[in-house]
Write a protein that holds these residues in place. Sequence first.
Motif, PDB file in Angstrom:
ATOM      1  N   SER A   1     -63.894  70.353 -54.667  1.00 33.44           N
ATOM      2  CA  SER A   1     -62.503  70.743 -54.904  1.00 33.44           C
ATOM      3  C   SER A   1     -62.048  70.417 -56.335  1.00 33.44           C
ATOM      4  O   SER A   1     -60.961  70.814 -56.747  1.00 33.44           O
ATOM      5  CB  SER A   1     -61.586  70.059 -53.892  1.00 33.44           C
TER       6      SER A   1
ATOM      7  N   ALA B   1     -69.681  77.116 -61.765  1.00 36.71           N
ATOM      8  CA  ALA B   1     -68.395  76.440 -61.700  1.00 36.71           C
ATOM      9  C   ALA B   1     -68.432  75.183 -62.557  1.00 36.71           C
ATOM     10  O   ALA B   1     -69.502  74.635 -62.834  1.00 36.71           O
ATOM     11  CB  ALA B   1     -68.064  76.088 -60.249  1.00 36.71           C
TER      12      ALA B   1
ATOM     13  N   ASP C   1     -62.515  73.745 -61.456  1.00 36.78           N
ATOM     14  CA  ASP C   1     -61.291  74.436 -61.852  1.00 36.78           C
ATOM     15  C   ASP C   1     -61.552  75.662 -62.722  1.00 36.78           C
ATOM     16  O   ASP C   1     -60.605  76.305 -63.180  1.00 36.78           O
ATOM     17  CB  ASP C   1     -60.330  73.473 -62.561  1.00 36.78           C
ATOM     18  N   TYR C   2     -62.819  75.957 -62.964  1.00 38.05           N
ATOM     19  CA  TYR C   2     -63.128  77.121 -63.791  1.00 38.05           C
ATOM     20  C   TYR C   2     -64.422  77.719 -63.260  1.00 38.05           C
ATOM     21  O   TYR C   2     -65.385  76.981 -63.010  1.00 38.05           O
ATOM     22  CB  TYR C   2     -63.283  76.693 -65.256  1.00 38.05           C
TER      23      TYR C   2
ATOM     24  N   LEU D   1     -60.538  84.892 -56.712  1.00 37.23           N
ATOM     25  CA  LEU D   1     -60.676  83.496 -56.338  1.00 37.23           C
ATOM     26  C   LEU D   1     -59.730  83.162 -55.198  1.00 37.23           C
ATOM     27  O   LEU D   1     -58.529  83.413 -55.295  1.00 37.23           O
ATOM     28  CB  LEU D   1     -60.378  82.588 -57.539  1.00 37.23           C
TER      29      LEU D   1
ATOM     30  N   LYS E   1     -62.133  78.103 -50.882  1.00 39.74           N
ATOM     31  CA  LYS E   1     -63.191  77.719 -51.821  1.00 39.74           C
ATOM     32  C   LYS E   1     -64.219  78.847 -51.919  1.00 39.74           C
ATOM     33  O   LYS E   1     -65.435  78.657 -51.744  1.00 39.74           O
ATOM     34  CB  LYS E   1     -63.859  76.404 -51.412  1.00 39.74           C
TER      35      LYS E   1
ATOM     36  N   SER F   1     -59.944  81.142 -64.183  1.00 37.41           N
ATOM     37  CA  SER F   1     -59.415  79.794 -64.077  1.00 37.41           C
ATOM     38  C   SER F   1     -58.823  79.606 -62.682  1.00 37.41           C
ATOM     39  O   SER F   1     -58.392  80.563 -62.045  1.00 37.41           O
ATOM     40  CB  SER F   1     -58.325  79.600 -65.121  1.00 37.41           C
ATOM     41  N   SER F   2     -58.751  78.351 -62.241  1.00 33.82           N
ATOM     42  CA  SER F   2     -58.242  78.085 -60.888  1.00 33.82           C
ATOM     43  C   SER F   2     -56.752  78.358 -60.751  1.00 33.82           C
ATOM     44  O   SER F   2     -56.220  78.385 -59.645  1.00 33.82           O
ATOM     45  CB  SER F   2     -58.547  76.646 -60.491  1.00 33.82           C
TER      46      SER F   2
ATOM     47  N   LYS G   1     -58.762  79.870 -53.536  1.00 33.77           N
ATOM     48  CA  LYS G   1     -58.933  78.418 -53.641  1.00 33.77           C
ATOM     49  C   LYS G   1     -58.911  77.738 -52.287  1.00 33.77           C
ATOM     50  O   LYS G   1     -59.642  76.784 -52.050  1.00 33.77           O
ATOM     51  CB  LYS G   1     -57.844  77.815 -54.532  1.00 33.77           C
TER      52      LYS G   1
ATOM     53  N   ASP H   1     -55.784  84.091 -59.374  1.00 36.60           N
ATOM     54  CA  ASP H   1     -56.559  84.518 -58.217  1.00 36.60           C
ATOM     55  C   ASP H   1     -57.340  85.804 -58.485  1.00 36.60           C
ATOM     56  O   ASP H   1     -58.115  86.257 -57.647  1.00 36.60           O
ATOM     57  CB  ASP H   1     -55.680  84.672 -56.974  1.00 36.60           C
TER      58      ASP H   1
END
Lengths: 113, 114
Positions: free
Chosen positions: B28, B92, B31-32, B66, B71, B51-52, B68, B55
């Motif tokens: 978790s 990642a 972040d990239y 993405l 995941k 980037s986190s 999150k 989306d």
Amino acid sequence: EPEVTQTPSHQVTQMGQEVILRCVPISNHLYFYWYRQILGQKVEFLVSFYNNEISEKSEIFDDQFSVERPDGSNFTLKIRSTKLEDSAMYFCASTLSGSYEQYFGPGTRLTVT
Amino acid sequence: DQQVKQNSPSLSVQEGRISILNCDYTNSMFDYFLWYKKYPAEGPTFLISISSIKDKNEDGRFTVFLNKSAKHLSLHIVPSQPGDSAVYFCAASAPLNSGYALNFGKGTSLLVTP
């Protein structure tokens, strides 16, 4: 287009021997990286290098490994005493500034017998 | 430890159709996220990143999504072309990676047939 080059393309060595893998990063790049990929496995980070010192290293990068920028153009990975499990494709990469968007070379296939 | 997983080793798609490549991660702190493409006898080539805080990111025929909470990320290629045939790696990174270390998945081999 500038590219990262690596020599040799294939290196065969006997267990216990020292090997040096060579990389010429893109000429104005300042950050350098080594990764390896064991056959059938994922690409694994080994080490990153900036300003003549290691920025980060993985647990794979133990005392048997070392890196050096001996001159303004080459970046080398040395394995002091090779083991069978060091057999892998080794990739060098470089970036102008610290970045995850890295430029990879074609790799050196290391075979340890 | 498989922090980045690509569960499909291979995918075959017809030219002109959509290719969807999937990737799951367990850490978790990542972040990239990036996708790299690799042809035989070449090194990986950067394709697209996200980037986190986003989306979706789009670049021409390539879009990365993405999710999150799940995941999960995916790469969409529309329309697929035979030249897209390659191995695609999901990667990642975490903010603690001061040396810009990438964590890769095992890759998915995409074959686009005419």
